[in-house]
Design a protein around this motif. Structure first.
Motif, PDB file in Angstrom:
ATOM      1  N   UNK A 250       0.969  -1.151   0.034  1.00  0.00           N
ATOM      2  CA  UNK A 250       0.165  -0.156  -0.148  1.00  0.00           C
ATOM      3  C   UNK A 250       0.947   1.062   0.089  1.00  0.00           C
ATOM      4  N   UNK A 251       1.300   1.677  -1.168  1.00  0.00           N
ATOM      5  CA  UNK A 251       2.333   2.773  -1.386  1.00  0.00           C
ATOM      6  C   UNK A 251       1.840   3.937  -1.621  1.00  0.00           C
ATOM      7  N   UNK A 252       2.355   5.020  -0.662  1.00  0.00           N
ATOM      8  CA  UNK A 252       2.021   6.537  -0.755  1.00  0.00           C
ATOM      9  C   UNK A 252       3.345   7.264  -0.566  1.00  0.00           C
ATOM     10  N   UNK A 253       3.084   8.589  -0.886  1.00  0.00           N
ATOM     11  CA  UNK A 253       4.132   9.470  -0.935  1.00  0.00           C
ATOM     12  C   UNK A 253       3.812  10.758  -0.089  1.00  0.00           C
ATOM     13  N   UNK A 254       3.150  10.434   1.135  1.00  0.00           N
ATOM     14  CA  UNK A 254       2.709  11.388   2.067  1.00  0.00           C
ATOM     15  C   UNK A 254       1.779  12.406   1.498  1.00  0.00           C
ATOM     16  N   UNK A 255       0.909  12.025   0.749  1.00  0.00           N
ATOM     17  CA  UNK A 255      -0.179  12.887   0.363  1.00  0.00           C
ATOM     18  C   UNK A 255       0.123  13.389  -1.296  1.00  0.00           C
ATOM     19  N   UNK A 256       1.332  13.155  -1.804  1.00  0.00           N
ATOM     20  CA  UNK A 256       1.715  13.691  -3.115  1.00  0.00           C
ATOM     21  C   UNK A 256       0.873  12.797  -3.994  1.00  0.00           C
ATOM     22  N   UNK A 257       0.311  13.542  -4.932  1.00  0.00           N
ATOM     23  CA  UNK A 257      -0.508  12.703  -6.075  1.00  0.00           C
ATOM     24  C   UNK A 257       0.335  11.900  -6.952  1.00  0.00           C
ATOM     25  N   UNK A 258      -0.134  10.580  -7.302  1.00  0.00           N
ATOM     26  CA  UNK A 258       0.582   9.744  -8.448  1.00  0.00           C
ATOM     27  C   UNK A 258      -0.834   9.779  -9.295  1.00  0.00           C
ATOM     28  N   UNK A 259      -0.456   9.580 -10.596  1.00  0.00           N
ATOM     29  CA  UNK A 259      -1.286   9.065 -11.170  1.00  0.00           C
ATOM     30  C   UNK A 259      -0.784   7.841 -12.248  1.00  0.00           C
ATOM     31  N   UNK A 260      -1.902   6.824 -11.840  1.00  0.00           N
ATOM     32  CA  UNK A 260      -1.812   5.637 -12.490  1.00  0.00           C
ATOM     33  C   UNK A 260      -2.137   5.484 -13.841  1.00  0.00           C
ATOM     34  N   UNK A 261      -1.228   5.153 -14.925  1.00  0.00           N
ATOM     35  CA  UNK A 261      -1.672   5.257 -16.298  1.00  0.00           C
ATOM     36  C   UNK A 261      -1.758   3.636 -16.826  1.00  0.00           C
ATOM     37  N   UNK A 262      -1.344   2.836 -15.803  1.00  0.00           N
ATOM     38  CA  UNK A 262      -1.095   1.288 -16.616  1.00  0.00           C
ATOM     39  C   UNK A 262      -1.379   0.301 -15.450  1.00  0.00           C
ATOM     40  N   UNK A 263      -1.883  -0.906 -16.079  1.00  0.00           N
ATOM     41  CA  UNK A 263      -2.116  -2.011 -14.823  1.00  0.00           C
ATOM     42  C   UNK A 263      -1.269  -3.196 -15.775  1.00  0.00           C
ATOM     43  N   UNK A 264      -1.699  -4.459 -15.251  1.00  0.00           N
ATOM     44  CA  UNK A 264      -1.232  -5.575 -15.856  1.00  0.00           C
ATOM     45  C   UNK A 264      -1.084  -5.761 -17.121  1.00  0.00           C
ATOM     46  N   UNK A 265      -2.367  -5.194 -17.849  1.00  0.00           N
ATOM     47  CA  UNK A 265      -2.298  -5.637 -19.320  1.00  0.00           C
ATOM     48  C   UNK A 265      -2.003  -4.100 -20.083  1.00  0.00           C
ATOM     49  N   UNK A 266      -1.349  -3.218 -19.550  1.00  0.00           N
ATOM     50  CA  UNK A 266      -1.275  -1.939 -20.175  1.00  0.00           C
ATOM     51  C   UNK A 266      -1.900  -0.721 -19.730  1.00  0.00           C
ATOM     52  N   UNK A 267      -1.932   0.272 -20.839  1.00  0.00           N
ATOM     53  CA  UNK A 267      -2.409   1.497 -20.351  1.00  0.00           C
ATOM     54  C   UNK A 267      -3.973   1.350 -20.050  1.00  0.00           C
ATOM     55  N   UNK A 268      -4.237   2.255 -19.036  1.00  0.00           N
ATOM     56  CA  UNK A 268      -5.838   2.517 -18.849  1.00  0.00           C
ATOM     57  C   UNK A 268      -6.463   3.189 -19.879  1.00  0.00           C
ATOM     58  N   UNK A 269      -7.940   3.324 -19.875  1.00  0.00           N
ATOM     59  CA  UNK A 269      -8.526   4.118 -20.596  1.00  0.00           C
ATOM     60  C   UNK A 269      -8.220   5.715 -20.351  1.00  0.00           C
ATOM     61  N   UNK A 270      -7.927   5.987 -18.921  1.00  0.00           N
ATOM     62  CA  UNK A 270      -7.571   7.222 -18.752  1.00  0.00           C
ATOM     63  C   UNK A 270      -6.881   7.268 -17.329  1.00  0.00           C
ATOM     64  N   UNK A 271      -6.130   8.329 -17.102  1.00  0.00           N
ATOM     65  CA  UNK A 271      -5.103   8.375 -15.933  1.00  0.00           C
ATOM     66  C   UNK A 271      -5.891   8.404 -14.563  1.00  0.00           C
ATOM     67  N   UNK A 272      -5.743   7.585 -13.739  1.00  0.00           N
ATOM     68  CA  UNK A 272      -6.312   7.626 -12.440  1.00  0.00           C
ATOM     69  C   UNK A 272      -5.498   8.261 -11.278  1.00  0.00           C
TER      70      UNK A 272
END
Length: 468
Positions: A250-272
């Motif tokens: 359960x990974x965090x950066x002390x409140x700094x935002x990350x944008x998930x763009x991909x999962x196991x099978x590659x890119x997502x439809x939109x950034x999360x």
């Protein structure tokens, strides 16, 4: 000089070595964290494999499977098993539409093999658990790379040896770069960084201890505990992969935002956008972190809330120009054809004989038995159930050959970490998930199993046979 590798008793050789209580998560850990000075060592980047030959539409690689001594803990040489001599195997960077052929040479004293996890490949190249490379032998695996861009990984899958072999170092990343994604403008080159995460237990001499997964209290990022990584004040793409045998980050950066763009099978439809990323065993997540708003000298710590410990520190050391971006639209998910078959898969343990035996639908793995017969081209829905909910044992589910979509969890919406195309999902106690997959192209036998590798080692594995 390479130190001799002393093989500890494998769980399959001594099933009683893993007891019922060793399979149930607990708060108190017998393992202690290795004594290291936090953020005193730079996080290494795994080497990139170079083809020994490129011709036409094919790249040829040769990678030995061999023992080595690794620099994991400061001042200590740890005996490990490796792809290519490094504790984190070399990253193979393939390209969509261009085939790769990889010759693995087994220089160990025990059989091994290689599974391209998440790969869409022929059955002969999938690394079937019983299809091993004997000591002194070699095997060629053909990877057509017909998939869209994605982050995969390769690891040992030899039955009864997979848990120990992967734990001791037989893991590496396999990236399929997709020219069709170039116009998206995502961070690339030196700003596209692989990070393999795992946990481990060490004895007083710095050797890896292959025991209960819940005693592995030292977290490693690219094979080092609590390293730092210098970054410029700009956007980076980090390809995160959990090669831990049985763990949820359960990974965090002390409140700094990350944008998930991909999962196991590659890119997502939109950034999360997220501030905490849940990453289970064998799962991948591509994230973008934008350091441009931070002053030089800023230090940002990635922490794992599961263990309550820092994993990695990002040190902003310079300014840099940045033309990369994260567009609001990435890659649409493929349409889901109507399913024509529904199946049930139940993962559980049998403790009636004292030693645990892993089961899928009530039976242990038998390589001579096809558990499901699947018609090529068909679309199916599988309902996967954790059958050990009453005693609190978690499981994962991994399907070879194809990626799937998670339809629902316990009759409700999927979890945030189920987003996109998946090949591995976690099944906590008291949980059920429905997934949908289409079985295209290849015929033959492929495994599906719990990807807590100690569980599959003990028999929690089955196989499907794809037929015309």
């Amino acid at each position: 000089m390479v130190l001799p590798f002393t093989k500890l008793p494998a769980l399959a050789d001594d099933p009683a070595a893993l007891r019922k209580q060793d399979l149930i998560p607990r708060q108190a850990r017998a393992g202690t964290r290795a004594a290291v000075t936090p953020f005193s060592v730079r996080m290494p980047i795994p080497p990139v494999a170079q083809p020994v030959m490129s011709t036409g539409g094919l790249d040829l690689y040769t990678i030995p499977i061999k023992p080595a001594n690794a620099d994991i803990l400061p001042g200590v040489k740890t005996p490990v098993l490796t792809f290519g001599g490094s504790f984190i195997g070399p990253t193979i960077r393939a390209r969509t539409g261009r085939a790769a052929r990889v010759v693995f040479v087994n220089q160990l004293g025990t059989p091994a093999n290689v599974h391209l996890h998440g790969g869409h490949v022929a059955a002969a190249d999938d690394g079937h658990p019983m299809d091993v490379i004997n000591p002194g032998q070699m095997r060629t695996y053909n990877y057509p790379n017909t998939q869209q861009g994605t982050t995969l990984w390769y690891h040992d899958h030899s039955h009864h040896g997979e848990a120990e072999h992967v734990y001791r170092g037989l893991h590496g990343m396999y990236v399929i770069d997709d020219p069709a994604e170039r116009n998206l403008g995502l961070p690339e080159g030196q700003y596209d960084v692989p990070i393999l995460l795992r946990n481990a237990q060490f004895d007083d001499a710095g050797a890896l201890v292959f025991g209960s997964p819940f005693d592995r209290a030292t977290i490693l990022a690219n094979g080092r505990p609590q390293p730092y990584f210098p970054v410029a004040a700009r956007k980076y793409r980090f390809r995160l992969l959990s090669v831990a045998s049985e763990y949820t980050f359960r990974l965090g950066l002390g409140g700094v935002e990350m944008k998930q763009i991909g999962s196991d099978g590659g890119l997502l439809p939109a950034p999360l956008p997220l501030t905490e990323l849940v990453l289970g065993t064998a799962q991948r997540a591509d994230i973008v972190i934008d350091f441009s708003s931070f002053a030089v000298g800023t230090q940002i710590v990635m922490t794992d809330a599961t263990s309550g410990t820092p994993v990695l520190r990002f040190d902003v050391t310079s300014r840099a120009s940045d033309t990369s971006r994260v567009p609001s639209t990435l890659r649409p998910l493929p349409p889901m054809p109507a399913a024509t078959v529904e199946r049930d898969v139940r993962l559980s343990f049998d403790f009636s004989s004292g030693a645990p035996v892993g089961l899928v639908n009530g039976v242990a793995y038998d390589p001579s038995r096809p558990d499901f017969t699947v018609k090529r081209g068909s679309t199916e829905i599988w309902t996967i159930t954790n059958g050990d909910s009453a005693i609190g044992i978690p499981h994962t589910f991994h399907m070879h050959l194809v990626q799937f979509r998670v339809l629902d969890r316990n009759g409700g919406a999927p979890l945030p970490e189920d987003v996109g195309l998946k090949d591995t999902i976690e099944l906590p106690p008291s949980s059920t998930a429905r997934v949908q997959a289409t079985f295209s192209d290849y015929l033959g036998r492929y495994a599906f199993h719990c990807h807590y590798l100690e569980h599959s080692t003990l028999g929690m594995m089955a196989q499907m046979e794809i037929v015309p």
